[in-house]
Motif scaffolding. Structure first.
Motif, PDB file in Angstrom:
ATOM      1  N   PHE A 451       0.891  -0.859  -0.025  1.00 44.89           N
ATOM      2  CA  PHE A 451       0.129   0.011  -0.184  1.00 44.89           C
ATOM      3  C   PHE A 451       1.057   1.322   0.371  1.00 44.89           C
ATOM      4  CE2 PHE A 451      -3.038  -2.799   1.442  1.00 44.89           C
ATOM      5  CZ  PHE A 451      -3.991  -3.374   1.036  1.00 44.89           C
ATOM      6  N   ILE A 452       2.059   1.328   1.147  1.00 43.77           N
ATOM      7  CA  ILE A 452       2.741   2.925   1.400  1.00 43.77           C
ATOM      8  C   ILE A 452       3.219   3.224  -0.264  1.00 43.77           C
ATOM      9  CG2 ILE A 452       2.133   2.664   3.431  1.00 43.77           C
ATOM     10  CD1 ILE A 452       5.453   1.583   3.868  1.00 43.77           C
ATOM     11  N   PHE A 453       3.971   2.275  -0.856  1.00 48.59           N
ATOM     12  CA  PHE A 453       5.176   2.412  -1.798  1.00 48.59           C
ATOM     13  C   PHE A 453       4.698   2.131  -3.173  1.00 48.59           C
ATOM     14  CE2 PHE A 453       7.819  -0.007   1.822  1.00 48.59           C
ATOM     15  CZ  PHE A 453       8.420   1.499   2.174  1.00 48.59           C
ATOM     16  N   ASP A 454       2.934   1.955  -3.363  1.00 49.58           N
ATOM     17  CA  ASP A 454       2.105   2.075  -4.444  1.00 49.58           C
ATOM     18  C   ASP A 454       1.206   3.269  -5.118  1.00 49.58           C
ATOM     19  OD1 ASP A 454       0.525   1.706  -6.696  1.00 49.58           O
ATOM     20  OD2 ASP A 454       0.634  -0.634  -6.753  1.00 49.58           O
ATOM     21  N   GLU A 455       1.462   4.162  -6.148  1.00 48.59           N
ATOM     22  CA  GLU A 455       1.229   5.443  -5.836  1.00 48.59           C
ATOM     23  C   GLU A 455      -0.687   5.689  -6.540  1.00 48.59           C
ATOM     24  OE1 GLU A 455       4.139   8.295  -7.934  1.00 48.59           O
ATOM     25  OE2 GLU A 455       2.464   7.971  -9.123  1.00 48.59           O
ATOM     26  N   LEU A 558      11.068   2.413   9.303  1.00 50.75           N
ATOM     27  CA  LEU A 558       9.078   2.237   9.092  1.00 50.75           C
ATOM     28  C   LEU A 558       8.737   2.999   9.589  1.00 50.75           C
ATOM     29  CD1 LEU A 558       7.577   0.035   7.832  1.00 50.75           C
ATOM     30  CD2 LEU A 558       7.327  -0.630  10.098  1.00 50.75           C
ATOM     31  N   LEU A 559       7.980   4.062  10.590  1.00 47.20           N
ATOM     32  CA  LEU A 559       7.592   5.668  10.599  1.00 47.20           C
ATOM     33  C   LEU A 559       7.773   6.008   9.366  1.00 47.20           C
ATOM     34  CD1 LEU A 559       5.416   6.726  12.327  1.00 47.20           C
ATOM     35  CD2 LEU A 559       7.235   7.291  14.351  1.00 47.20           C
ATOM     36  N   LEU A 560       9.051   6.560   8.943  1.00 47.58           N
ATOM     37  CA  LEU A 560       9.400   7.435   7.974  1.00 47.58           C
ATOM     38  C   LEU A 560       9.030   7.378   6.870  1.00 47.58           C
ATOM     39  CD1 LEU A 560      12.842   8.817   9.006  1.00 47.58           C
ATOM     40  CD2 LEU A 560      10.609  10.164   9.087  1.00 47.58           C
ATOM     41  N   GLU A 561       8.763   5.509   6.285  1.00 47.07           N
ATOM     42  CA  GLU A 561       8.243   5.574   5.582  1.00 47.07           C
ATOM     43  C   GLU A 561       6.555   5.276   5.665  1.00 47.07           C
ATOM     44  OE1 GLU A 561       9.826   0.970   5.095  1.00 47.07           O
ATOM     45  OE2 GLU A 561      11.790   2.454   3.920  1.00 47.07           O
ATOM     46  N   ILE A 562       6.152   5.469   6.311  1.00 47.40           N
ATOM     47  CA  ILE A 562       5.126   5.843   6.565  1.00 47.40           C
ATOM     48  C   ILE A 562       4.091   6.709   6.391  1.00 47.40           C
ATOM     49  CG2 ILE A 562       2.745   5.076   8.365  1.00 47.40           C
ATOM     50  CD1 ILE A 562       4.467   2.861   9.509  1.00 47.40           C
ATOM     51  N   LEU A 563       4.971   7.584   6.593  1.00 49.35           N
ATOM     52  CA  LEU A 563       4.461   8.912   6.497  1.00 49.35           C
ATOM     53  C   LEU A 563       4.642   9.707   5.362  1.00 49.35           C
ATOM     54  CD1 LEU A 563       6.426  10.318   9.640  1.00 49.35           C
ATOM     55  CD2 LEU A 563       3.370  10.349   9.201  1.00 49.35           C
ATOM     56  N   SER A 564       6.013   9.305   4.820  1.00 48.52           N
ATOM     57  CA  SER A 564       6.479   9.515   3.312  1.00 48.52           C
ATOM     58  C   SER A 564       5.772   9.073   2.352  1.00 48.52           C
ATOM     59  CB  SER A 564       7.862   9.739   3.533  1.00 48.52           C
ATOM     60  OG  SER A 564       8.263   8.423   3.056  1.00 48.52           O
ATOM     61  N   GLY A 565       5.547   7.419   2.236  1.00 48.37           N
ATOM     62  CA  GLY A 565       5.794   6.656   1.151  1.00 48.37           C
ATOM     63  C   GLY A 565       6.296   6.546   0.356  1.00 48.37           C
ATOM     64  N   LYS A 566       7.410   6.742   1.088  1.00 44.67           N
ATOM     65  CA  LYS A 566       8.912   6.273  -0.308  1.00 44.67           C
ATOM     66  C   LYS A 566       9.981   5.321   0.807  1.00 44.67           C
ATOM     67  CE  LYS A 566       9.014  10.865  -2.282  1.00 44.67           C
ATOM     68  NZ  LYS A 566       7.886  11.232  -1.095  1.00 44.67           N
ATOM     69  N   ARG A 567      10.565   3.786   0.091  1.00 40.14           N
ATOM     70  CA  ARG A 567      11.861   3.543   1.003  1.00 40.14           C
ATOM     71  C   ARG A 567      13.114   4.360   1.051  1.00 40.14           C
ATOM     72  NH1 ARG A 567       9.988  -2.162  -0.759  1.00 40.14           N
ATOM     73  NH2 ARG A 567       8.183  -1.437  -2.825  1.00 40.14           N
ATOM     74  N   LEU A 594       7.522  19.419   7.033  1.00 33.63           N
ATOM     75  CA  LEU A 594       5.990  18.871   6.299  1.00 33.63           C
ATOM     76  C   LEU A 594       5.690  18.361   5.131  1.00 33.63           C
ATOM     77  CD1 LEU A 594       2.744  18.722   7.014  1.00 33.63           C
ATOM     78  CD2 LEU A 594       2.365  21.239   6.333  1.00 33.63           C
ATOM     79  N   GLU A 595       7.000  18.981   4.184  1.00 35.40           N
ATOM     80  CA  GLU A 595       7.271  18.522   2.876  1.00 35.40           C
ATOM     81  C   GLU A 595       7.097  16.964   2.553  1.00 35.40           C
ATOM     82  OE1 GLU A 595      10.072  20.538   0.399  1.00 35.40           O
ATOM     83  OE2 GLU A 595       9.726  22.466   1.588  1.00 35.40           O
ATOM     84  N   LEU A 596       8.206  16.644   3.759  1.00 35.19           N
ATOM     85  CA  LEU A 596       8.681  15.058   3.980  1.00 35.19           C
ATOM     86  C   LEU A 596       6.230  13.595   3.505  1.00 35.19           C
ATOM     87  CD1 LEU A 596      10.139  12.440   4.558  1.00 35.19           C
ATOM     88  CD2 LEU A 596       9.457  13.136   6.545  1.00 35.19           C
ATOM     89  N   VAL A 597       5.416  14.875   4.097  1.00 31.81           N
ATOM     90  CA  VAL A 597       4.631  14.147   4.311  1.00 31.81           C
ATOM     91  C   VAL A 597       3.605  13.655   3.121  1.00 31.81           C
ATOM     92  CG1 VAL A 597       2.088  13.705   5.467  1.00 31.81           C
ATOM     93  CG2 VAL A 597       4.356  14.046   6.485  1.00 31.81           C
ATOM     94  N   GLU A 598       3.651  12.093   2.857  1.00 29.89           N
ATOM     95  CA  GLU A 598       3.025  12.446   1.883  1.00 29.89           C
ATOM     96  C   GLU A 598       1.735  13.101   1.361  1.00 29.89           C
ATOM     97  OE1 GLU A 598       0.737   8.482   0.893  1.00 29.89           O
ATOM     98  OE2 GLU A 598       1.821   8.103  -0.372  1.00 29.89           O
ATOM     99  N   ALA A 599       1.552  13.445   0.254  1.00 24.55           N
ATOM    100  CA  ALA A 599       0.606  14.212  -0.759  1.00 24.55           C
ATOM    101  C   ALA A 599      -1.202  14.338  -0.093  1.00 24.55           C
ATOM    102  CB  ALA A 599       0.102  14.633  -1.831  1.00 24.55           C
ATOM    103  N   SER A 600      -1.185  13.104  -0.358  1.00 22.45           N
ATOM    104  CA  SER A 600      -2.734  12.245   0.030  1.00 22.45           C
ATOM    105  C   SER A 600      -2.926  11.838   1.487  1.00 22.45           C
ATOM    106  CB  SER A 600      -2.563  10.639  -0.479  1.00 22.45           C
ATOM    107  OG  SER A 600      -1.746   9.997   0.496  1.00 22.45           O
ATOM    108  N   ILE A 601      -2.321  12.408   2.517  1.00 21.94           N
ATOM    109  CA  ILE A 601      -2.842  12.605   3.964  1.00 21.94           C
ATOM    110  C   ILE A 601      -2.070  13.858   4.516  1.00 21.94           C
ATOM    111  CG2 ILE A 601      -2.515  10.221   4.473  1.00 21.94           C
ATOM    112  CD1 ILE A 601       0.279  10.126   5.856  1.00 21.94           C
ATOM    113  N   SER A 602      -1.165  15.130   3.669  1.00 20.52           N
ATOM    114  CA  SER A 602      -0.847  15.517   4.641  1.00 20.52           C
ATOM    115  C   SER A 602      -1.989  17.030   4.730  1.00 20.52           C
ATOM    116  CB  SER A 602       0.620  16.969   3.373  1.00 20.52           C
ATOM    117  OG  SER A 602      -0.368  16.987   2.021  1.00 20.52           O
TER     118      SER A 602
END
Length: 667
Positions: A451-455, A558-567, A594-602
């Protein structure tokens, strides 16, 4: 005839007398009667044909339905217990319609309860009633506790309160629990609401149960409160299927003062296991049928049970001998360890199944590619379905895996002892010849990385769901590090090892690399560094030193990956930085977190909230293990904004950057 086939036939014959053995507990309403051949009976017949299938095909094993028009309209509701499968659910509801029309002959309003399901139909719309049970049935175990009344009241309050809260919080409004507290009896509990209720409505329906328990079941070793909208059962023995969904290991501080009068719901009290004939009324035909069924059951069951036990004993001995021969023939295997593992499983693992290879071959269609879910370092994982309809995940040890049996043994002996809602449940294993297979509960939503790594998929995980996932992973790690019977270091926490159930709740999986610590141990050392780079702490990756702080580091990544959606390991995503840690630190220093956070949840997160979660993650990935928090600290910080967070120092690996002539160190 082959002995397995004979044993199956004997078992089938043994079960036949008990196929209709569930006692119906009926409550006949006083809302009028219908006549034979009337429109009301026709409408009732329509529902009796449709509702069993509708309930059993629903994942929640629940259904409502209506038929006809006023004044002959029939309303019906069916609910099966959350731990049974579709087939017995269908049978139970179908039987309910038959029994209700016999036991409450021509009554327009009738309710029947069984161990496995309940059914109500009526000529009035009771669907809108969500917070009370209309009519409540209480079943009482006639055996009493011998311990002090005060300690038993506190124990029962703890059991009922914790189980009720857990059931109300789950999407199926169902949970099973076990209370394990030294010096007190081990207790088992099941609580269920109809899944169409909200969490608040379910909690409201259950609110009066402690008071009713103390009034009608005080001192009893077991009992049930059964209503259409919610029900509860507790016993001193396990009565539900599978492992408990909730473990209770500490008592509530005290039984709160219960003010007021009990709920005004009409109450009918019976003793278990049989209802008093004076209250449960049946016609002569039913009484005669009941006596015949009992005689038939006793006459057939006793000799067949003896035959079945003989067959099972023979097959077990033969299988053990065959298994030993297979193990002796296998070259290069440590026979002693394998036999010892089988012995320990058979002797100590209650609720843990030793599967036959043929069972798993049928379940996975002979490990077909179409059933393959994925592949890890251990080997491929397949989806399967057992003969009773239960879906499973089958993890098959690759024959070429040099370290395979060590990880296999480690995972079996370790995870079989761990029970937590945020750990994947190991159902059993298979050790047969060269095959080493683990069988887990099936997780329909795959793993977190899907989920988190697939746009295309990430938008389905809003911030609310991601927050639940983050907190669930933290709770699972806290259990491993502090609250389980064993102190466990996972050593391979990553997105692909976080599985998601049907409600998107996280479950930590893959304990093949885990290590057990003694209560006084703080760290271990190994020359064989295993795990996944990008999630490894620097002291483990470079020196082979691991501790609970190694898992904390992995959680931070893992927490940073969940927030950013990036590996963490995808350098092309971070400009001049080769990993997510360096990029995060760069944004943190410039106040652009705030720029780190994935757009869909920011848009769902406040800036202060984003800063807090990134702060927690950076504290977890500190270069020095002593600067990292424990998982107790992390859980406290996630659950309460009143916990003051220190400013983080730079994280590990932060100084790796990408320049035109390759990788360099900066700062």
């Amino acid at each position: 005839m082959a002995f397995p086939a004979m044993a199956a036939i004997v078992l089938l014959l043994l079960l036949l007398p008990f196929a209709d053995a569930e006692t119906p507990w009926q409550l006949c309403g006083s809302r009028g009667n219908y006549t034979a051949g009337s429109n009301y009976q026709s409408n009732l017949n329509q529902l009796s044909a449709a509702l069993p299938r509708k309930a059993s095909s629903n994942t929640t094993l629940f259904a409502t339905g209506t038929a006809g028009t006023i004044p002959d309209m029939v309303y019906a509701l069916a609910l099966c217990r959350g731990d049974i499968n579709a087939s017995p659910c269908n049978s139970c509801v179908a039987t309910g319609f038959q029994d209700a029309q016999q036991l409450c002959a021509f009554a327009k309003d009738a309710t029947v309860y069984y161990d496995s399901c309940l059914l109500r139909f009526s000529n009035t719309n009771f669907f809108a009633t969500t917070t009370d049970n209309d009519v409540l049935l209480i079943l009482m175990n006639t055996e009493n506790f011998t311990e002090s009344a005060d300690s038993m009241r506190l124990m029962l309050f703890t059991l009922l309160n914790a189980t009720s809260q857990d059931a109300a919080s789950r999407s199926k409004r169902f949970t099973t629990a076990r209370l394990d507290i030294s010096s007190l009896p081990t207790m088992y509990c099941l609580v269920q609401c109809t899944p169409d209720l909200t969490a608040g409505e379910c909690a409201a329906c259950l609110r009066g149960f402690p008071q009713l328990t103390f009034r009608y079941l005080d001192g009893s070793q077991g009992g049930r409160l059964i209503g259409v909208r919610c029900n509860m059962r507790y016993e001193i023995y396990p009565f539900y299927q599978g492992d408990p969904m909730l473990r209770i290991i500490s008592l509530a501080p005290a039984v709160p003062a219960i003010n007021g009068t009990p709920p005004e719901t009409p109450v009918t009290v019976f003793s278990q296991p049989q209802p008093p004939p004076a209250i449960i009324r049946a016609g002569p035909a039913q009484e005669q049928r009941g006596r015949k069924n009992k005689l038939w059951s006793i006459g057939v069951a006793v000799p067949l049970l003896a035959i079945l036990l003989c067959c099972i004993t023979f097959l077990w001995v033969r299988r053990r001998k065959k298994g030993n021969v297979s193990l002796q023939d296998k070259a290069g295997m440590d026979r002693t360890e394998e036999n010892a593992l089988v012995w320990r499983i058979e002797e100590k693992s209650s609720g843990f199944t030793l599967f036959d290879l043929s069972q798993l071959q049928r379940a996975t269609e002979n490990f077909s590619e179409g059933n393959r879910l994925g592949r890890g370092g251990f080997g491929p994982v397949y989806k399967g379905q057992l003969s009773d309809g239960q879906e499973i995940a089958v993890k098959r040890l690759a024959s070429h895996s040099g370290q395979g049996f060590t990880e296999f043994r480690n995972e079996v002996e370790l995870i079989a002892k761990l029970q937590h809602t945020n750990l994947v449940r190991l159902l059993g294993c298979c050790i047969e010849g060269e095959e080493k297979i683990l069988v887990y509960e099936y997780m329909p939503n795959k793993s977190l990385d899907f989920f988190i790594f697939d746009e295309n998929q990430s938008s389905s995980l809003n911030w609310s769901k991601r927050r639940v996932i983050i907190e669930g992973i933290a709770q699972g790690l806290l259990y491993l590090h502090k609250h389980s019977r064993l102190r466990v270091i996972h050593r391979d926490l990553k997105a692909s090892n976080i599985l998601l159930d049907q409600d998107m709740n996280p479950k930590i999986s893959d304990f093949g690399l885990a290590r057990i610590f003694g209560s006084n141990d703080t760290e271990g050392n190994t020359k064989r560094v295993v795990g996944t780079y990008g999630y490894m702490s620097p002291e483990y990756a470079y020196k082979g030193i691991y501790s609970v702080k190694s898992d904390v580091f992995s959680f931070g990544v893992l927490l940073l990956e969940i927030l950013s959606g990036k590996r963490n390991s995808s350098s092309h995503q971070f400009g001049d930085f080769i990993n997510l840690l360096g990029y995060t630190w760069h944004l943190w220093e410039e106040g652009r977190w705030l720029e780190l956070v994935e757009a869909s949840i920011s848009k769902e997160m406040h800036e202060a909230q984003a800063r807090r979660y990134i702060n927690i993650a950076l504290m977890c990935v500190q270069e020095n293990a002593d600067d990292r928090p424990t998982m107790s600290d992390v859980v406290a910080a996630l659950n309460s904004e009143s916990v003051v967070l220190p400013e983080p120092k730079h994280p590990a690996y932060f100084n790796l950057s990408v320049q035109s002539n390759g990788i360099s160190y900066c700062c």
